[in-house]
Design an enzyme around this catalytic site. Structure first.
Site, PDB file in Angstrom:
ATOM      1  N   LYS A  40       0.775  -1.276  -0.151  1.00 36.36           N
ATOM      2  CA  LYS A  40       0.229   0.000   0.091  1.00 36.36           C
ATOM      3  C   LYS A  40       0.721   1.203  -0.055  1.00 36.36           C
ATOM      4  O   LYS A  40       0.520   2.348  -0.659  1.00 36.36           O
ATOM      5  CB  LYS A  40      -0.977  -0.104   1.493  1.00 36.36           C
ATOM      6  CG  LYS A  40      -1.636  -1.232   1.281  1.00 36.36           C
ATOM      7  CD  LYS A  40      -2.866  -0.985   2.648  1.00 36.36           C
ATOM      8  CE  LYS A  40      -1.935  -1.025   3.919  1.00 36.36           C
ATOM      9  NZ  LYS A  40      -1.046  -2.210   4.159  1.00 36.36           N
ATOM     10  N   ARG A 119      -9.077   1.091   9.409  1.00 37.94           N
ATOM     11  CA  ARG A 119      -8.624   0.112   9.690  1.00 37.94           C
ATOM     12  C   ARG A 119      -9.650  -1.138  10.566  1.00 37.94           C
ATOM     13  O   ARG A 119      -9.369  -2.084  10.594  1.00 37.94           O
ATOM     14  CB  ARG A 119      -7.315  -0.167  10.500  1.00 37.94           C
ATOM     15  CG  ARG A 119      -6.135  -0.508   9.683  1.00 37.94           C
ATOM     16  CD  ARG A 119      -5.120  -0.396  10.552  1.00 37.94           C
ATOM     17  NE  ARG A 119      -3.772  -1.163  10.290  1.00 37.94           N
ATOM     18  CZ  ARG A 119      -2.731  -0.666   9.652  1.00 37.94           C
ATOM     19  NH1 ARG A 119      -2.804   0.495   9.271  1.00 37.94           N
ATOM     20  NH2 ARG A 119      -1.967  -1.747   9.201  1.00 37.94           N
ATOM     21  N   ARG A 158      12.017  -6.080   3.792  1.00 38.70           N
ATOM     22  CA  ARG A 158      11.612  -4.696   3.726  1.00 38.70           C
ATOM     23  C   ARG A 158      12.628  -3.799   4.739  1.00 38.70           C
ATOM     24  O   ARG A 158      13.106  -4.183   5.781  1.00 38.70           O
ATOM     25  CB  ARG A 158      10.178  -4.148   4.271  1.00 38.70           C
ATOM     26  CG  ARG A 158      10.192  -2.707   4.586  1.00 38.70           C
ATOM     27  CD  ARG A 158       8.655  -2.234   4.749  1.00 38.70           C
ATOM     28  NE  ARG A 158       7.894  -2.859   5.806  1.00 38.70           N
ATOM     29  CZ  ARG A 158       6.667  -2.717   5.940  1.00 38.70           C
ATOM     30  NH1 ARG A 158       5.856  -2.029   5.270  1.00 38.70           N
ATOM     31  NH2 ARG A 158       6.256  -3.459   6.925  1.00 38.70           N
ATOM     32  N   ARG A 191      11.888  -2.433  10.272  1.00 31.50           N
ATOM     33  CA  ARG A 191      10.838  -1.974  11.284  1.00 31.50           C
ATOM     34  C   ARG A 191      10.851  -3.171  12.477  1.00 31.50           C
ATOM     35  O   ARG A 191      11.000  -4.267  12.138  1.00 31.50           O
ATOM     36  CB  ARG A 191       9.419  -1.949  10.506  1.00 31.50           C
ATOM     37  CG  ARG A 191       9.181  -0.600  10.187  1.00 31.50           C
ATOM     38  CD  ARG A 191       8.072  -0.274   9.303  1.00 31.50           C
ATOM     39  NE  ARG A 191       6.771  -0.910   9.751  1.00 31.50           N
ATOM     40  CZ  ARG A 191       5.656  -0.839   8.989  1.00 31.50           C
ATOM     41  NH1 ARG A 191       5.559  -0.008   7.926  1.00 31.50           N
ATOM     42  NH2 ARG A 191       4.747  -1.215   9.431  1.00 31.50           N
ATOM     43  N   ARG A 202      -0.075  -9.215  13.176  1.00 37.37           N
ATOM     44  CA  ARG A 202      -0.817  -8.348  12.186  1.00 37.37           C
ATOM     45  C   ARG A 202      -1.699  -8.961  11.410  1.00 37.37           C
ATOM     46  O   ARG A 202      -2.553  -8.327  10.862  1.00 37.37           O
ATOM     47  CB  ARG A 202       0.630  -7.530  11.565  1.00 37.37           C
ATOM     48  CG  ARG A 202       1.179  -6.534  12.513  1.00 37.37           C
ATOM     49  CD  ARG A 202       2.610  -6.210  11.760  1.00 37.37           C
ATOM     50  NE  ARG A 202       2.413  -5.177  10.723  1.00 37.37           N
ATOM     51  CZ  ARG A 202       3.463  -5.133   9.955  1.00 37.37           C
ATOM     52  NH1 ARG A 202       4.805  -5.600  10.171  1.00 37.37           N
ATOM     53  NH2 ARG A 202       3.447  -4.341   8.877  1.00 37.37           N
TER      54      ARG A 202
HETATM   55  P1  AP5 Z   1       4.987  -1.498   1.695  1.00 35.93           P
HETATM   56  O1  AP5 Z   1       4.755  -0.722   0.481  1.00 35.93           O
HETATM   57  O2  AP5 Z   1       5.694  -1.163   2.953  1.00 35.93           O
HETATM   58  O3  AP5 Z   1       3.543  -2.388   2.175  1.00 35.93           O
HETATM   59  P2  AP5 Z   1       2.406  -1.843   2.976  1.00 35.93           P
HETATM   60  O4  AP5 Z   1       1.295  -2.429   2.432  1.00 35.93           O
HETATM   61  O5  AP5 Z   1       2.473  -0.318   3.098  1.00 35.93           O
HETATM   62  O6  AP5 Z   1       2.958  -2.414   4.370  1.00 35.93           O
HETATM   63  P3  AP5 Z   1       2.771  -1.890   5.921  1.00 35.93           P
HETATM   64  O7  AP5 Z   1       3.522  -3.008   6.779  1.00 35.93           O
HETATM   65  O8  AP5 Z   1       3.465  -0.445   5.881  1.00 35.93           O
HETATM   66  O9  AP5 Z   1       1.333  -1.845   6.124  1.00 35.93           O
HETATM   67  P4  AP5 Z   1       0.898  -1.997   7.474  1.00 35.93           P
HETATM   68  O10 AP5 Z   1      -0.565  -1.587   7.397  1.00 35.93           O
HETATM   69  O11 AP5 Z   1       0.992  -3.052   8.403  1.00 35.93           O
HETATM   70  O12 AP5 Z   1       1.676  -0.689   8.238  1.00 35.93           O
HETATM   71  P5  AP5 Z   1       1.339   0.633   8.969  1.00 35.93           P
HETATM   72  O13 AP5 Z   1       2.442   1.506   8.956  1.00 35.93           O
HETATM   73  O14 AP5 Z   1      -0.099   1.157   8.267  1.00 35.93           O
HETATM   74  O15 AP5 Z   1       5.631  -3.033   1.074  1.00 35.93           O
HETATM   75  C1  AP5 Z   1       6.177  -4.006   1.823  1.00 35.93           C
HETATM   76  C2  AP5 Z   1       7.621  -4.482   1.249  1.00 35.93           C
HETATM   77  O16 AP5 Z   1       7.572  -4.990  -0.159  1.00 35.93           O
HETATM   78  C3  AP5 Z   1       8.793  -3.257   0.987  1.00 35.93           C
HETATM   79  O17 AP5 Z   1       9.779  -3.787   1.370  1.00 35.93           O
HETATM   80  C4  AP5 Z   1       8.361  -3.007  -0.701  1.00 35.93           C
HETATM   81  O18 AP5 Z   1       9.725  -2.413  -1.058  1.00 35.93           O
HETATM   82  C5  AP5 Z   1       8.137  -4.360  -1.175  1.00 35.93           C
HETATM   83  N1  AP5 Z   1       7.309  -4.158  -2.144  1.00 35.93           N
HETATM   84  C6  AP5 Z   1       6.188  -3.235  -2.318  1.00 35.93           C
HETATM   85  N2  AP5 Z   1       5.639  -3.557  -3.739  1.00 35.93           N
HETATM   86  C7  AP5 Z   1       6.098  -4.581  -4.016  1.00 35.93           C
HETATM   87  C8  AP5 Z   1       6.080  -5.149  -5.358  1.00 35.93           C
HETATM   88  N3  AP5 Z   1       5.141  -4.986  -6.476  1.00 35.93           N
HETATM   89  N4  AP5 Z   1       6.967  -6.359  -5.681  1.00 35.93           N
HETATM   90  C9  AP5 Z   1       8.132  -6.711  -4.891  1.00 35.93           C
HETATM   91  N5  AP5 Z   1       8.346  -5.924  -3.561  1.00 35.93           N
HETATM   92  C10 AP5 Z   1       7.473  -4.968  -3.398  1.00 35.93           C
HETATM   93  O19 AP5 Z   1       0.842   0.369  10.370  1.00 35.93           O
HETATM   94  C11 AP5 Z   1       1.733  -0.151  11.276  1.00 35.93           C
HETATM   95  C12 AP5 Z   1       1.024  -0.275  12.535  1.00 35.93           C
HETATM   96  O20 AP5 Z   1       0.839   1.119  13.315  1.00 35.93           O
HETATM   97  C13 AP5 Z   1      -0.153  -1.113  12.656  1.00 35.93           C
HETATM   98  O21 AP5 Z   1       0.362  -2.371  12.925  1.00 35.93           O
HETATM   99  C14 AP5 Z   1      -0.858  -0.501  13.967  1.00 35.93           C
HETATM  100  O22 AP5 Z   1      -0.178  -0.901  14.971  1.00 35.93           O
HETATM  101  C15 AP5 Z   1      -0.785   0.851  13.747  1.00 35.93           C
HETATM  102  N6  AP5 Z   1      -1.539   1.764  13.090  1.00 35.93           N
HETATM  103  C16 AP5 Z   1      -1.579   2.221  11.804  1.00 35.93           C
HETATM  104  N7  AP5 Z   1      -2.475   2.629  11.297  1.00 35.93           N
HETATM  105  C17 AP5 Z   1      -3.582   2.416  12.264  1.00 35.93           C
HETATM  106  C18 AP5 Z   1      -5.051   2.611  12.205  1.00 35.93           C
HETATM  107  N8  AP5 Z   1      -5.642   3.170  11.534  1.00 35.93           N
HETATM  108  N9  AP5 Z   1      -5.451   1.699  13.509  1.00 35.93           N
HETATM  109  C19 AP5 Z   1      -4.956   1.186  14.438  1.00 35.93           C
HETATM  110  N10 AP5 Z   1      -3.555   1.073  14.284  1.00 35.93           N
HETATM  111  C20 AP5 Z   1      -3.064   1.608  13.456  1.00 35.93           C
END
Ligand code: AP5
Length: 251
Positions: A40, A119, A158, A191, A202
């Site tokens: 994402k 979420r 990552r 991370r 997660r």
């Molecule tokens: P990446 O683009 O980083 O993936 P992502 O879907 O953004 O993954 P996240 O882990 O950031 O999502 P998340 O929803 O768990 O984390 P968030 O920060 O929102 O890609 C992943 C990897 O794959 C990278 O290395 C990239 O280079 C590679 N890649 C990408 N595309 C590719 C492709 N096409 N081919 C090959 N490789 C590829 O949340 C973190 C934490 O914050 C949560 O667990 C929670 O505790 C808290 N939090 C955040 N928002 C909320 C909320 N709204 N409510 C409650 N808690 C929340």
């Protein structure tokens, strides 16, 4: 192609301006959904560059709180940081307070790309209320789909830049110099919620709390599903085609 807008107002809070200012073209207002690690954030960066809208990541704001000195963190922040590192969701009221403080970003003339919010159903209902109060609506909710084994491989490789939030992958998107950010030169780190135990939590949390949002947005005729296999650029093209098809079918 315009450049990625750095959403300083979102990351640093009210009183800050984005760089460069968001585009004044017709604003695009999207939610990006999908399991942790599906890509994402990568797509939000590419879409921002193409559409001129800011990437608004609640995860980035929460990780910013983590970098504050312990004496500058509120008790709510401490709870949020602990929940994140276990791989659990941060309580709805904490996340909603963060988003409400940044409501200017929702009314921005450049539009927005919400990444990681909403979420839960409660967050989605709160977002509907905030947008309705501004007389705004979502253009679409893009759901990225990929089998879980491929997602886990993306997460384990990552690396991120804590300074400018750039995201890399040791195999598929390596930096030019190993361990250094191409954008700002800062050191890259893994991370702490990319540890296998936190990743398991997660994924379970996603299934229980976030996957029900797919039906929520199907019922509102907003959901656009996009397969998340292939290169980031291929997925971007697929996303833009799916959004064009949706817009044409509604014209
Ligand atoms: P990446 O683009 O980083 O993936 P992502 O879907 O953004 O993954 P996240 O882990 O950031 O999502 P998340 O929803 O768990 O984390 P968030 O920060 O929102 O890609 C992943 C990897 O794959 C990278 O290395 C990239 O280079 C590679 N890649 C990408 N595309 C590719 C492709 N096409 N081919 C090959 N490789 C590829 O949340 C973190 C934490 O914050 C949560 O667990 C929670 O505790 C808290 N939090 C955040 N928002 C909320 C909320 N709204 N409510 C409650 N808690 C929340």
């Amino acid at each position: 192609m315009s450049s990625v807008v750095r959403p300083r107002r979102w990351l640093a809070g009210p009183g800050h301006d984005c760089e460069p200012p968001p585009s004044t073209r017709r604003p695009c207002r999207l939610v990006l959904l999908g399991a942790p690690g599906v890509g994402k954030g990568t797509q939000a960066g590419l879409l921002s560059s193409r559409l001129g809208a800011c990437q608004l990541s609640t995860g980035d704001v929460l990780r910013g709180a983590k970098r504050l000195a312990a004496c500058d963190r509120s008790p709510a922040m401490e709870l949020a940081i602990a929940a994140m590192s276990r791989g659990e969701l941060v309580p709805d009221e904490v996340v909603l307070e963060i988003v409400r403080e940044r409501v200017d970003c929702l009314r921005c003339h450049g539009g927005f790309l919400l990444d990681g919010f909403p979420r839960t159903i409660a967050q989605a209902e709160a977002l509907d209320g905030m947008l309705a109060a501004e007389h705004l609506g979502l253009d679409a909710v893009v759901s990225y789909d990929l089998p879980i084994e491929r997602i886990v491989a993306r997460l384990s490789g990552r690396r991120v830049c804590p300074g400018c939030q750039a995201v890399y992958h040791v195999e598929t998107q390596p930096p030019q110099t190993e361990g250094r950010c191409d954008r700002c030169g800062g050191p890259l780190v893994q991370r702490d919620d990319d540890r296998p135990d936190a990743v398991r939590v997660r994924m379970q949390t996603y299934e229980a709390a976030t996957a029900p949002l797919l039906d929520y947005y199907v019922a509102r005729a907003l959901l656009v599903s996009v397969p998340a296999d292939g290169t980031p650029e291929e997925i971007l093209d697929r996303t833009l085609d799916a959004l064009d098809t949706r817009a044409a079918s509604r014209a």
